[in-house]
Design a protein around this motif. Structure first.
Motif, short mmCIF file in Angstrom:
data_model
loop_
_atom_site.label_atom_id
_atom_site.label_comp_id
_atom_site.label_asym_id
_atom_site.label_seq_id
_atom_site.Cartn_x
_atom_site.Cartn_y
_atom_site.Cartn_z
N ALA A 1 32.27 40.43 38.76
CA ALA A 1 31.27 41.16 37.99
C ALA A 1 31.92 42.26 37.15
O ALA A 1 31.60 42.44 35.97
CB ALA A 1 30.21 41.74 38.91
N GLY A 2 32.83 43.00 37.77
CA GLY A 2 33.52 44.05 37.03
C GLY A 2 34.35 43.51 35.89
O GLY A 2 34.34 44.04 34.78
N ASN A 3 35.05 42.41 36.16
CA ASN A 3 35.88 41.81 35.13
C ASN A 3 35.02 41.30 33.97
O ASN A 3 35.42 41.39 32.80
CB ASN A 3 36.71 40.67 35.72
CG ASN A 3 37.75 40.15 34.76
OD1 ASN A 3 38.62 40.89 34.32
ND2 ASN A 3 37.67 38.88 34.42
N GLY A 4 33.85 40.76 34.28
CA GLY A 4 32.96 40.27 33.23
C GLY A 4 32.52 41.36 32.28
O GLY A 4 32.53 41.19 31.06
N VAL A 5 32.13 42.51 32.82
CA VAL A 5 31.70 43.62 31.98
C VAL A 5 32.87 44.24 31.24
O VAL A 5 32.76 44.62 30.06
CB VAL A 5 30.96 44.68 32.83
CG1 VAL A 5 30.60 45.90 31.99
CG2 VAL A 5 29.70 44.08 33.44
N LEU A 6 34.02 44.35 31.89
CA LEU A 6 35.20 44.95 31.24
C LEU A 6 35.68 44.10 30.07
O LEU A 6 36.24 44.63 29.10
CB LEU A 6 36.31 45.15 32.26
CG LEU A 6 36.09 46.30 33.24
CD1 LEU A 6 37.13 46.26 34.36
CD2 LEU A 6 36.15 47.65 32.52
N THR A 7 35.49 42.79 30.14
CA THR A 7 35.84 41.94 29.01
C THR A 7 35.04 42.34 27.77
O THR A 7 35.59 42.42 26.66
CB THR A 7 35.57 40.46 29.34
OG1 THR A 7 36.37 40.09 30.46
CG2 THR A 7 35.90 39.57 28.16
#
Length: 401
Positions: free
Chosen positions: A317-323
């Motif tokens: 989830a964090g990686n998705g938003v940081l992208t």
């Protein structure tokens, strides 16, 4: 065609093209590295070294690609780049040894410099300026399924016809699908953009008020650090997550199930950004996302294997938003002018960090086993601290309706 319909069509076209670009480059070695190495008479690490060389090339050429999109728009650059993707994959398919292997990957590195997210983001900012945030999120929703689509398709093609035919099939898709999709993108910026949320406009207007040189340099350095650290973590997890889970006592079958949660969690995070978080300053959502890998790692380290699913979901989830933040933060902090060139420069350290991540984190797992997760957790804390040091352009950017 209304402007809203036109924008939706652009997001769909570019999202599909981005999915193809990621699936046929970044996600290719995970499936083809072993058969490539066996057939070419080299070691599997040599194939990954060629992939790292491609990432290094993309880092060096990223600023030039962004500048070209700033000047000419996304359509000609991305359409021409479809040909480069196809050429690299054909050269790779025809390789007979290490020279052909590295040559093919270097050409793919050129294509990756002007064909992955940074180029897509720059193309959208060229078209929609300060209103590009929603469109940036939209294409990441599509490309979030690149591994979900790419890995099974590459595996099936390799099983049926071999790795060389797999590369040729991806090359054909770039010519028959990617090229037309990119060529159909709008050539010129929209005369009038659909109204974004008032927050989006005030954010970018404030950012365009020319921050001082010192403030701008500080912001750029902090952003580059955040991008480098988060791309290192993302690539390290993409390369070693099942192995890391096993090192912490998770059985192989369960580790694969847990690892499979990352993709859906990434898409869920992006949907959250597109919906609930779209009226929140991107810096706030980035800070929340930047803390999730470390929080998940802490749960896993202290609670053990039962918390493996919590770790993978929070990381995803964090990686998705940081992208998405990699596209929106430069826009709201610096404005739309020269976005592509600036984005390319900001991502240079990230590309080099990405190139070293599989090797360095692999060494950490070899040396420390499950303890390697402390390393990525500490890096996550570093990224979060850098995000906390960044500031929104002005108080006006926090207005609501």
């Amino acid at each position: 065609m209304t402007s809203t319909t036109s924008r939706a069509a652009t997001i769909v076209q570019l999202g599909i093209a981005q999915t193809l670009a990621w699936a046929s480059s970044y996600y290719l070695p995970a499936i083809l590295a072993v058969p490539m190495a066996h057939d070419l008479g080299v070691s599997t690490p040599t194939v990954f070294a060629a992939f790292s060389a491609a990432l290094a090339v993309s880092a060096l050429l990223g600023p030039a690609a962004g500048k070209a999109i700033d000047r000419h728009g996304g359509r000609p650059v991305l359409a021409a780049n479809s040909l480069v993707f196809a050429a690299g994959l054909v050269v790779l398919a025809l390789a007979q040894g290490p020279l052909g292997l590295f040559t093919g990957w270097v050409i793919l590195g050129v294509a990756m410099a002007a064909g992955l997210y940074e180029a897509g983001f720059a193309a959208l900012v060229h078209l929609y300026g300060k209103d590009a945030r929603g469109a940036i999120t939209g294409i990441t929703l599509f490309a979030g399924f690149a591994s979900t689509v790419g890995w099974p398709l590459s595996a099936w093609l390799e099983l049926e016809w071999g790795w060389r035919s797999t590369c040729l099939a991806w090359a054909a898709l770039h010519l028959l699908l990617g090229l037309p999709l990119n060529w159909r993108l709008p050539a010129l910026p929209a005369a009038a953009h659909p109204a974004a949320s008032p927050l989006d406009a005030t954010q970018v207007d404030a950012a365009a008020r020319s921050p001082s040189s010192h403030s701008g340099t500080r912001t750029a350095v902090l952003l580059a650090l955040v991008f480098a650290v988060t791309w290192f973590i993302s690539t390290a997890m993409a390369s070693h997550l099942p192995r890391l889970l096993q090192a912490h006592g998770v059985p192989l079958a369960t580790a694969l199930v847990f690892a499979g949660l990352v993709g859906p969690a990434q898409v869920a995070g992006r949907l959250l950004e597109y919906g609930l978080l779209r009226n929140i300053h991107p810096l706030v959502s980035a800070r929340v996302a930047g803390s999730l890998h470390t929080l998940g790692a802490a749960a896993f380290l202290f609670l053990g294997a039962p918390a493996g699913a919590v770790f993978t979901v929070l990381h995803g989830a964090g990686n998705g938003v940081l992208t998405i933040a990699k596209g929106t933060l430069p826009l709201v902090l610096f404005g739309a002018r020269d976005y592509g060139a600036r984005q390319g420069l900001l991502m240079v350290p990230a590309r080099f960090a990405q190139a070293t991540a599989p090797w360095l984190f692999g060494l950490a797992i070899d040396r420390f086993g499950a303890g390697a997760l402390w390393f990525s957790a500490a890096l996550g804390m570093l990224a979060f601290a850098a995000l906390m040091l960044l500031h929104a352009p002005s108080a006006a950017s926090q207005r609501r309706d």
